[in-house]
Design an enzyme around this catalytic site. Structure first.
Site, PDB file in Angstrom:
ATOM      1  N   GLY A   1       0.844  -1.184   0.000  1.00 43.60           N
ATOM      2  CA  GLY A   1       0.000   0.000   0.000  1.00 43.60           C
ATOM      3  C   GLY A   1       0.880   1.234   0.000  1.00 43.60           C
ATOM      4  O   GLY A   1       2.111   1.153  -0.052  1.00 43.60           O
ATOM      5  N   SER A   2       0.251   2.383   0.089  1.00 36.52           N
ATOM      6  CA  SER A   2       0.992   3.642  -0.042  1.00 36.52           C
ATOM      7  C   SER A   2       2.016   3.838   1.066  1.00 36.52           C
ATOM      8  O   SER A   2       3.076   4.432   0.838  1.00 36.52           O
ATOM      9  CB  SER A   2       0.016   4.814  -0.053  1.00 36.52           C
ATOM     10  OG  SER A   2      -0.808   4.789   1.107  1.00 36.52           O
TER      11      SER A   2
ATOM     12  N   GLU B   1       3.895   1.712   2.387  1.00 35.79           N
ATOM     13  CA  GLU B   1       5.016   0.765   2.285  1.00 35.79           C
ATOM     14  C   GLU B   1       5.934   1.057   1.107  1.00 35.79           C
ATOM     15  O   GLU B   1       7.005   0.458   0.998  1.00 35.79           O
ATOM     16  CB  GLU B   1       4.500  -0.674   2.121  1.00 35.79           C
ATOM     17  CG  GLU B   1       3.789  -1.221   3.335  1.00 35.79           C
ATOM     18  CD  GLU B   1       2.372  -0.699   3.409  1.00 35.79           C
ATOM     19  OE1 GLU B   1       2.051  -0.032   4.398  1.00 35.79           O
ATOM     20  OE2 GLU B   1       1.592  -0.928   2.479  1.00 35.79           O
TER      21      GLU B   1
ATOM     22  N   GLU C   1      -4.215  -9.940   1.353  1.00 35.14           N
ATOM     23  CA  GLU C   1      -3.249 -10.059   2.443  1.00 35.14           C
ATOM     24  C   GLU C   1      -3.309 -11.410   3.141  1.00 35.14           C
ATOM     25  O   GLU C   1      -2.287 -11.941   3.585  1.00 35.14           O
ATOM     26  CB  GLU C   1      -3.486  -8.932   3.464  1.00 35.14           C
ATOM     27  CG  GLU C   1      -3.155  -7.543   2.964  1.00 35.14           C
ATOM     28  CD  GLU C   1      -4.344  -6.836   2.290  1.00 35.14           C
ATOM     29  OE1 GLU C   1      -5.322  -7.523   1.910  1.00 35.14           O
ATOM     30  OE2 GLU C   1      -4.297  -5.597   2.157  1.00 35.14           O
TER      31      GLU C   1
ATOM     32  N   HIS D   1       0.040  -3.725   4.365  1.00 34.03           N
ATOM     33  CA  HIS D   1      -0.380  -2.344   4.512  1.00 34.03           C
ATOM     34  C   HIS D   1      -0.778  -2.099   5.967  1.00 34.03           C
ATOM     35  O   HIS D   1      -1.062  -3.037   6.714  1.00 34.03           O
ATOM     36  CB  HIS D   1      -1.551  -2.085   3.561  1.00 34.03           C
ATOM     37  CG  HIS D   1      -1.865  -0.631   3.371  1.00 34.03           C
ATOM     38  ND1 HIS D   1      -0.925   0.367   3.492  1.00 34.03           N
ATOM     39  CD2 HIS D   1      -3.026  -0.013   3.060  1.00 34.03           C
ATOM     40  CE1 HIS D   1      -1.493   1.527   3.256  1.00 34.03           C
ATOM     41  NE2 HIS D   1      -2.780   1.322   2.996  1.00 34.03           N
TER      42      HIS D   1
ATOM     43  N   HIS E   1     -12.420 -30.699  20.186  1.00 37.15           N
ATOM     44  CA  HIS E   1     -13.342 -29.865  19.410  1.00 37.15           C
ATOM     45  C   HIS E   1     -14.796 -30.152  19.791  1.00 37.15           C
ATOM     46  O   HIS E   1     -15.710 -29.485  19.343  1.00 37.15           O
ATOM     47  CB  HIS E   1     -13.129 -30.127  17.908  1.00 37.15           C
ATOM     48  CG  HIS E   1     -13.835 -29.167  17.013  1.00 37.15           C
ATOM     49  ND1 HIS E   1     -13.943 -27.815  17.288  1.00 37.15           N
ATOM     50  CD2 HIS E   1     -14.477 -29.339  15.824  1.00 37.15           C
ATOM     51  CE1 HIS E   1     -14.606 -27.210  16.321  1.00 37.15           C
ATOM     52  NE2 HIS E   1     -14.956 -28.114  15.436  1.00 37.15           N
TER      53      HIS E   1
ATOM     54  N   GLY F   1      -7.389 -24.482  12.371  1.00 35.32           N
ATOM     55  CA  GLY F   1      -8.749 -24.811  11.973  1.00 35.32           C
ATOM     56  C   GLY F   1      -9.414 -23.720  11.167  1.00 35.32           C
ATOM     57  O   GLY F   1     -10.495 -23.923  10.609  1.00 35.32           O
TER      58      GLY F   1
END
Length: 519
Positions: free
Chosen positions: A24-25, A27, A46, A69, A276, A394
């Site tokens: 992004g800007s 970076e 991302e 970003h 679980h 998971g």
């Protein structure tokens, strides 16, 4: 030397030459005069970017860098960051931040609490107080990411820091392993020698430590059966070995029933245990003793029963082998494997059996097809080290993208991504990256037109088909073609073998949509 140049010099010194990202800007300044010896691996979301880096870092056995970003980009990635944390993937996340001069006025695209956003699913998080501190912070992030238990770290860097003057950071030797307590190892060694019917349960920490051969030697020394722990994210023992007994369930009562009759349970590299399904009753069979060896002190701390030894798995198992007395135990009977399914229906079991028959043994399976997991285990055994990767969290979105990173780290092995139709839609953008890199992954979309794992889980709760689980109408071949990837759909069992041969022979990435039928 600029902060940017000092950072690249350090990364180069520790063997990092790839950056996975979606910029992004805030970076862009990091990539001014991007070094020729570095590769930027672009992903279109991302979450997919972090999953690719997760696969590459674990398979290459070294940390890698992810560029994200500020706030929104990090937020998009958080599902995959959570999985990377559970996978113990050593990732250095370098996220953008607005320029320091703008921060007092809460500018557009800034992160208000940058270091808090990825918590608690990073090991360490910082936004350096001064620009000149950035290279040292990234070096510290590397050493922490690589220290067992490995995991992601996070550094937020304001956009104007990269061009500021910086000092080089010399690489150092920082110990990554903890030696297990020798007195407790000696106790466990004695317990193994004296047990009448011991059993081993293995998990992903063994694979992360490269303890494949040592685990086999320990099991053979004691002639004890070996189970894979519930939801093991990597393979730690050959599933065709005579001592392999199967996979434990993550339901307390059937797990205890499976282990009944064993007086000593030794859990190597796994939690004791992951559940679980809500359960009651004892955690281990009556009369049994549990010992756990694990690289993560936090897992050792919450284990409800037994003794726990914390340390590197390879060192621990070698210590258990050292001077261990020979045993005369009778080996357990070998596990009975299910016969190959009949070729009359295109079930997921038939699909797994044909992959097993056609694909070479030196393969890597990446699995994110939850409803097909049991039949995969029954018909597609993992025989070689580092041949199975899954998502320990998971959470969905790992498998399709991570297969690309794993294939980048394992270019001589055939990578097969077994992905459910629902799972694939969490990271379908990653197909574009596979095409751009020419990564030879065979993406097998197991299309049952539903979140079928949830349907099965609903049955455990006494429900019919739960709301929101039907996902028909998706055409994965067209989705692949829209990203310039070759693919085909298989709807009949008679067409499967030829399609698998075409996919395995193809030089680049290839997608097979297998429209499975109910068993």
């Amino acid at each position: 030397m600029s902060v940017r140049e000092a950072t690249y010099a350090f990364l180069r010194s520790v063997g990092i030459n790839k950056i996975f990202g979606n910029p992004g800007s805030t970076e862009l300044a990091m990539f001014r005069d991007f070094p020729d010896d570095f590769e930027y691996v672009l992903g279109l979301h991302e979450g997919a970017v972090v999953a690719m880096a997760d696969g590459y870092a674990v398979a290459s056995d070294n940390a890698t860098v992810v560029n994200l970003h500020s706030a929104a980009g990090v937020g998009n990635a958080m599902g995959s960051v959570f999985t990377a944390f559970r996978n113990q993937a050593p990732i250095i996340i370098i996220a953008g931040q607005q320029s320091r001069a703008l921060l007092p006025v809460e500018p557009f695209l800034y992160s208000e609490r940058a270091t808090e956003l990825p918590r608690p699913y990073v090991k360490w998080s910082i936004e350096p107080a001064r620009a000149e501190d950035v290279p040292a912070a990234i070096a510290r992030a590397y050493y922490i990411a690589m220290q067992e238990p490995r995991g992601p770290t996070f550094v937020s860097v304001p956009a104007d820091d990269w061009d500021r003057p910086g000092e080089p950071v010399a690489p150092r030797q920082v110990s990554r392993l903890v030696r297990p307590d020798p007195a407790m190892i000696a106790e466990l060694r004695t317990a193994l020698a004296e047990a009448s019917n011991p059993v081993f349960v293995v998990g992903q920490a063994n694979a992360n430590a490269g303890a494949w051969d040592e685990t086999i030697a320990l099991a053979e020394l004691h002639q004890a059966p070996v189970y894979a722990g519930p939801h093991a994210a990597r393979n730690s023992f050959p599933e065709t070995h005579p001592l392999f007994a199967g996979h434990l369930l993550w339901d307390r009562a059937p797990l205890v029933k499976t282990l009944t009759g064993h007086d000593l349970i030794v859990v190597l590299g796994a939690p004791a245990f992951i559940y679980h399904v809500e359960g009651t009753g004892p955690f281990i069979p009556e009369g049994a003793t549990l010992w756990q060896v694990i690289d993560d002190p936090s897992i050792a701390s919450w284990s409800p029963v037994g003794n726990a030894i914390v340390g590197n798995m390879k060192l621990a198992i070698n210590d258990l082998l050292d001077s261990a007395p020979l045993t005369s135990r009778t080996p357990p009977p070998p596990r009975v494997r299910l016969p190959a399914p009949a070729p009359d229906r295109l079930t997921d079991a038939y699909l797994m059996s044909r992959i097993e028959a056609i694909c070479p043994d030196d393969r890597v399976i990446v699995c994110e097809a939850p409803s097909s997991l049991d039949v995969m285990r029954a018909h597609l055994p993992m025989k070689e080290p580092a041949s199975y990767y899954a998502h320990a969290s998971g959470g969905l979105g790992y498998g399709l993208a991570s297969a690309i990173g794993i294939a980048m780290a394992e270019p001589r092995r055939r990578v097969i991504a077994l992905i459910g139709d629902g799972s694939s839609m969490y990271a379908i953008q990653a197909l574009w990256t596979a095409v751009k890199l020419g990564t030879p992954v065979v993406f097998v979309i197991v299309n049952n037109q539903a979140y079928q794992a949830l349907v099965g889980f609903g049955r455990l709760l006494g429900m019919g088909v739960p709301v929101g689980t039907v996902i028909d109408g998706l055409d994965f071949v067209k989705l692949a073609e829209g990203m310039s990837m070759k693919g085909e759909a298989i709807t009949e069992a008679s067409a499967l073998d030829a399609a698998l041969h075409r996919a395995f022979a193809f030089a680049g990435p290839y997608l097979l949509e297998v429209r499975t039928q109910a068993a």
